[in-house]
Design an enzyme around this catalytic site. Structure first.
Site, PDB file in Angstrom:
ATOM      1  N   GLY C 109      -3.267  -2.226   7.143  1.00 20.43           N
ATOM      2  CA  GLY C 109      -3.831  -0.887   7.062  1.00 20.43           C
ATOM      3  C   GLY C 109      -2.824   0.064   6.478  1.00 20.43           C
ATOM      4  O   GLY C 109      -1.905  -0.352   5.778  1.00 20.43           O
ATOM      5  N   CYS C 110      -2.978   1.332   6.782  1.00 22.82           N
ATOM      6  CA  CYS C 110      -2.152   2.347   6.138  1.00 22.82           C
ATOM      7  C   CYS C 110      -0.912   2.601   6.975  1.00 22.82           C
ATOM      8  O   CYS C 110      -0.686   3.720   7.445  1.00 22.82           O
ATOM      9  CB  CYS C 110      -2.968   3.597   5.923  1.00 22.82           C
ATOM     10  SG  CYS C 110      -4.485   3.237   5.039  1.00 22.82           S
ATOM     11  N   VAL C 111      -0.153   1.553   7.210  1.00 26.69           N
ATOM     12  CA  VAL C 111       1.029   1.670   8.046  1.00 26.69           C
ATOM     13  C   VAL C 111       2.248   1.103   7.317  1.00 26.69           C
ATOM     14  O   VAL C 111       2.102   0.394   6.358  1.00 26.69           O
ATOM     15  CB  VAL C 111       0.851   0.937   9.389  1.00 26.69           C
ATOM     16  CG1 VAL C 111      -0.239   1.594  10.196  1.00 26.69           C
ATOM     17  CG2 VAL C 111       0.554  -0.520   9.180  1.00 26.69           C
TER      18      VAL C 111
END
Lengths: 241, 510, 111
Positions: C109-111
């Protein structure tokens, strides 16, 4: 010769008109399922008309992108618009008043076209990035246009052709009554190049002309929250479930 | 990976010379069978990939006017050629937007136009070979779908649309990208991109309540699955998990608390992001968005608010009404949309961005701030690409630029702009958007950040900027990762609501 | 897909070196992976790895960075309960690098 050019003109015009209408029909009937205007975008239809007008008349986006390309491109296109209007004198009798009025400007416009085209071609030849993306057809199309414009200017300034006869010829074409055409190599080159252009138009990148009007990033209103935008094929997904 | 270094800043921002094939073979990992099959794609490259790919292209050309017009209209004028951050950073000519489109346009011409069938060499048409397919996988996963090129194209050609179509074709023949497809699988299975299950989410939220209580002495709640709440907050799952994202989540909660708004998260629909858009697949896009509709219906909320996430806001603002009916203005006999729209409160915009929510509250004087609490920051704002060029906030075009800036100015004293050629509609992507925020593309991400880093450095040198605010989970993660490589502190990046959180006065409303 | 050889046995990993089968994990593998990441495992590293595994056991996911720092702070003292301390141990980012060594799947994800 008279007859051959006449037949070519008829066929080319037919191909141009049918081809172009076919393309426009395809564009118009292909759905745009999602709202994708490049924002900030106008929120009303009036705003979209303004945006499209700025785009089509002034090449607003190109202006933002690159001043040189814009200047050359705009000179060429604006010149072409005037030159095309100037050529209406060959197809109207009596010649419309405003067409008479723009005759002198049309000549300058021809020169502007030539400068614009040469500028664009220079860019295509000498700027590394643009040369990289150019296909042979990109160069040839510019060459064809330069040929049309130069032969036109040549007849205007140096090797005058019998324009009265040319007008008779095209009046004749409009009435399916073939008249004699002056025997003139420059004129022949000019006309045959135009035939070529008419044929290429509906099957090439020249479709940018109708295409721009159908570009969803430019012609959509920015109101997706206020109105539900749903294409036919997307709507079917809802009834399936 | 430690050997990846930042490219040098350009002394003056000249257009870089071409280095052909600089990024050849540097594309992403290919998705494996397990990942592909979980979301309904062929597991591996199918045997008849050629015919299937061409058929898929034909299908897309008939379903998307954008693709059809964009394939025809390009005149190779080169207006876009120097506008892409990946081209600027990598100098690979195939990262010029027009050249990237031509990877597909050349195939389009060969199979779908007369000149391409008759004179392929003349018009730059070519057969779809395995090499071409590999090239697609390599370079269409070096586009972040940021739409910067589309701003400058005289015909509005948007490379993002071409990239999406190419990825859709690749997926349809079993040749997808690991990162995006794996994440999409997790959303379907668990409800968010991270794969964060409900119990872990609840534990995290409880922890946050403790933290905020400890820091402020006030019981700020992080409610989840509360039926009948007024607001359903849909936020990127990174907000529950990563730094600095989580500080913005705390900011949203404080805003809801201070304004007395009843709100809830949903454990079933705990993701704002929608990678279905990145891979250009309408079914995935819709299916992922449907989770939000379902949560809204089940919880009976009146409003849907979206957290700080760039592409999610594009999907929410521009597509949700179309995909799921979250919005307004559905036809009276449009039962599907009416079912939800009747439930929503149309005095408010549906959906609403958290920045719109907060700004409305600030304008109504329902929030108060101690701006001095942000005095340690000299702040600049990075416009996130999808927000800037694919959405709007407020009532007027350009509200997506003004509202976040207005909030920053309302909660902090020191705000400066970066160079105008890199903000608003001309903003550069952070370098990690569009499904590229993955370690296997780190070199591309570092290089693609070059134009943003250049102007940030300028702002640091000229104004002493030490905080770059942004409203996108991808931007936050990307900058946190790559900024140290450029010599910046990773803590320089944060959300707008992180600044709100710093300065907001709780409990003591005036 | 790739493989690693540890203690004469062969284990499957993904392209990036994350263990495919979580049950394969043992201390030797952790040490092996740490070495490929240029990390010399110390007791401090093991504290983090062990917490990650405990948390994963319960929640089927790695903890958020904030949860991790808080837990480490409680266990080892407030001065260590911050992300600087964790970045010191795992320079490539505590989320991903520590997960890899702990044999947990990579957070996506956006991590």
């Amino acid at each position: 010769m008279n007859l051959m050019i006449a037949i070519l003109f008829y066929l080319a015009t037919l191909f141009f008109v049918v081809g172009l209408f076919h393309r426009i029909r395809v564009y118009a009937s292909t759905p745009a399922p999602l709202k994708i205007p490049t924002t900030p975008a106008p929120t009303t239809t009036g705003g979209v008309v303004l945006r499209m007008t700025r785009e089509v008349v002034f090449f607003e986006s190109l202006f933002k992108a690159n001043l040189w390309t814009w200047a050359m491109g705009w000179m060429f296109h604006a010149g072409m618009a005037l030159v095309l209007m100037r050529h209406l004198r060959y197809f109207t009798e009596p010649v419309w008043g405003w067409v008479v009025l723009i005759q002198p400007f049309g000549i300058y416009a021809g020169i502007a076209m030539l400068i614009g085209l040469c500028g664009l071609w220079t860019r295509r030849l000498f700027v590394e990035r643009i040369r990289y993306i150019s296909t042979p057809s990109d160069h040839l199309m510019l060459l064809l246009l330069i040929g049309i414009v130069s032969s036109g200017l040549l007849m205007q300034f140096f090797v005058h052709t019998d324009v009265i006869a040319v007008k008779n010829y095209f009046q004749g074409l409009l009435n399916f009554n073939i008249q004699p055409l002056p025997v003139d190599i420059t004129l022949a080159l000019h006309l045959l190049s135009v035939v070529m252009l008419l044929v290429i138009f509906p099957i090439s990148k020249l479709l940018h002309a109708p295409g721009v009007f159908f570009s969803p990033t430019r012609n959509q209103t920015d109101n997706p929250r206020e109105n539900r935008h749903l294409s036919t094929w997307a709507a079917k997904l809802e009834s399936e479930k | 990976m430690a050997d990846i270094t930042a490219p040098a800043y350009r002394i003056i921002p000249i257009i870089p010379a071409l280095i052909p094939d600089a990024m050849a073979g540097k594309g992403p990992y290919v998705a494996n069978d397990k990942i592909n099959e979980a979301i309904g794609f062929p597991g591996q490259l199918v045997e008849d990939w050629h015919d299937r790919a061409i058929a898929k292209m034909g299908e897309l050309l008939s379903k998307y006017r954008s693709l059809k017009v964009f394939m025809d209209a390009c005149v190779h004028c080169g207006a876009c050629s120097d506008k892409c951050h990946y081209f600027i950073g990598t100098q690979d000519p195939k990262n010029m937007p027009v050249a990237r489109q031509d990877l597909m346009r050349s195939v389009y011409r060969r199979y779908f136009t007369l000149p391409g069938k008759w004179f392929p060499k003349l018009v730059g048409a070519r057969d779809l070979t395995r090499e071409v397919l590999d090239e697609w996988h390599n370079y269409f996963y070096q586009c972040s779908e940021c739409r910067r090129c589309s701003v400058f194209c005289p015909y509005g050609i948007d490379t993002a649309e071409v990239t999406m179509a190419a990825r859709e074709i690749l997926d349809s023949v079993g040749y997808g990208q690991k990162y995006s497809n794996e994440i999409i699988g997790k959303v379907h299975k668990i409800g968010n991109n991270l794969g964060l299950p409900g119990p872990a989410l609840i534990d995290t939220l409880e922890g946050l309540e403790e933290d905020v209580k400890e820091a402020t002495g006030i019981d700020v709640r992080f409610p989840i699955d509360v039926k009948g709440a007024e607001v359903l907050l849909i936020t990127p799952s990174a907000d529950f998990f990563a730094e600095p994202h989580i500080d913005s989540l705390i900011g949203y909660a404080k805003v809801f608390h201070a304004t007395g708004t009843s709100w809830t998260l949903s454990s079933m629909s705990s993701e704002a992001g929608n990678f279905g858009m990145f891979i250009g697949n309408y079914d995935q896009l819709r299916k992922i968005a449907m989770r939000i509709r379902q949560a809204a219906l089940e919880l009976g909320v009146k409003r849907i608010v979206v957290g700080e996430c760039g592409h999610a806001w594009r999907v929410a603002y521009s597509f949700w009404n179309t995909l799921t009916g979250v919005g307004d203005g559905a036809d009276a006999n449009d039962k599907f949309a009416q079912m939800l729209q009747k439930q929503l409160d149309h005095r408010y915009k549906q959906p609403m961005h958290i920045c719109e929510f907060t700004w409305d509250m600030i304008e109504d004087e329902r929030l108060s701030f101690d701006k001095s609490l942000n005095d340690k920051h000299i702040i600049t704002f990075h416009d996130s690409c999808n927000v800037a060029r694919g959405s709007r906030m407020g009532n007027l075009p350009g509200g997506q630029f003004e509202i976040p800036r207005n909030i920053i100015k309302a909660v902090a004293n020191n705000f400066v702009e970066m160079s105008p050629n890199t903000t608003h509609e001309r903003t550069f992507c952070c370098g990690g958007g569009g499904g590229l925020l993955t370690d296997d593309l780190l070199e591309l991400r570092v290089k693609g950040a070059l134009p943003r880093m250049e102007v940030l450095q300028q702002a640091v040198d000229e104004h002493g900027v030490n905080f770059m605010a942004t409203i996108c989970a991808i931007c936050k993660a990307q900058f946190t990762k790559i900024m140290p490589i450029y010599g910046f502190d990773r803590r320089m990046v944060g959300g707008v609501h992180q600044l709100v959180s710093n300065a907001i006065i709780l409990g003591d409303k005036k | 897909m790739a493989n690693i050889d540890v203690g004469g046995k062969n284990y499957e990993t993904d392209e990036e070196g994350y263990l495919v089968n979580l049950t394969d994990w043992n201390a030797d593998i952790a040490n092996y992976i740490a070495k490929t990441e240029s990390i010399e495992m110390s007791d401090q590293h093991w504290e983090v790895i062990n917490f990650l595994r405990e948390y994963f056991e319960e929640y089927q996911i790695a903890p958020a960075v904030r949860v991790l720092t808080k837990a480490i702070g409680k266990k080892l003292g407030a001065e260590k309960g911050n992300s600087e301390y964790l970045y010191g141990l795992f320079p490539y980012g505590p989320g991903k690098q520590a997960c890899k060594i702990a044999g947990l799947p990579k957070p996506t994800g956006c991590v």
